[in-house]
Design a protein around this motif. Structure first.
Motif, PDB file in Angstrom:
ATOM      1  N   LYS A  31     -39.922 -43.531  21.332  1.00 10.44           N
ATOM      2  CA  LYS A  31     -38.643 -43.305  21.937  1.00 10.44           C
ATOM      3  C   LYS A  31     -37.765 -42.309  21.183  1.00 10.44           C
ATOM      4  N   TRP A 111     -31.772 -51.233  20.688  1.00  9.92           N
ATOM      5  CA  TRP A 111     -32.345 -52.068  21.710  1.00  9.92           C
ATOM      6  C   TRP A 111     -32.034 -53.446  21.530  1.00  9.92           C
ATOM      7  N   TYR A 117     -32.185 -50.655  26.232  1.00  9.78           N
ATOM      8  CA  TYR A 117     -32.000 -49.582  25.191  1.00  9.78           C
ATOM      9  C   TYR A 117     -30.589 -49.149  25.173  1.00  9.78           C
ATOM     10  N   ASP A 121     -31.662 -43.806  28.438  1.00 13.98           N
ATOM     11  CA  ASP A 121     -33.208 -43.963  29.061  1.00 13.98           C
ATOM     12  C   ASP A 121     -33.686 -42.372  29.193  1.00 13.98           C
TER      13      ASP A 121
END
Length: 141
Positions: A31, A111, A117, A121
């Motif tokens: 991510k 997170w 998160y 996102d």
């Protein structure tokens, strides 16, 4: 009214069981990887797959879009799972280039079990390591 010991244990177990399972380090890393910039393209933060980072603040020239003057730092980052929260820790650069800052060391929580998160996102944001401006993944030209 006192709760029986077994009722207390059952409540404690149910609270712990309701906590969301943290994502894996690989999921968090995937991510966060990439190039982050601000709207004006002054700040660049690269989070690389080999656990290194590069951060630069450029000053745009008057007659050119290229910058001849910039500050930068680079180093290693760690992903740390601490107290059920994932954090990215940018370790200090011992020799930052042209910087008034001693280093870019900073820890950012990305997170946690309550909010999920914290970096976003749909679009992922991290603070720049000089002034804490918001940088967006994929905004770099």
């Amino acid at each position: 009214m006192k709760l029986p010991f077994f009722a207390f244990v059952a409540i404690a177990i149910s609270i712990v069981a309701c906590q969301p399972t943290p994502p894996s380090e690989a999921e968090v890393r995937a991510k966060l990887l990439g190039d982050y910039c601000d709207q004006d393209q002054v700040f660049l933060l690269q989070v690389k797959e080999d656990s290194t980072y590069f951060h630069r603040r450029a000053e745009k020239g008057v007659l050119t879009t290229r910058s001849l003057n910039y500050e930068s730092c680079s180093g290693v980052y760690e992903l740390v799972l601490e107290d059920g929260a994932w954090k990215i820790h940018f370790l200090a650069d011992e020799r930052p280039k042209n910087s008034y800052f001693k280093n870019c060391e900073q820890t950012v929580e990305v997170w946690n079990g309550t909010d999920g998160y914290l970096v976003g996102d749909a679009s992922v944001n991290l603070p720049d390591l000089f002034e804490s401006n918001s940088l967006t993944l994929g905004l770099c030209e």
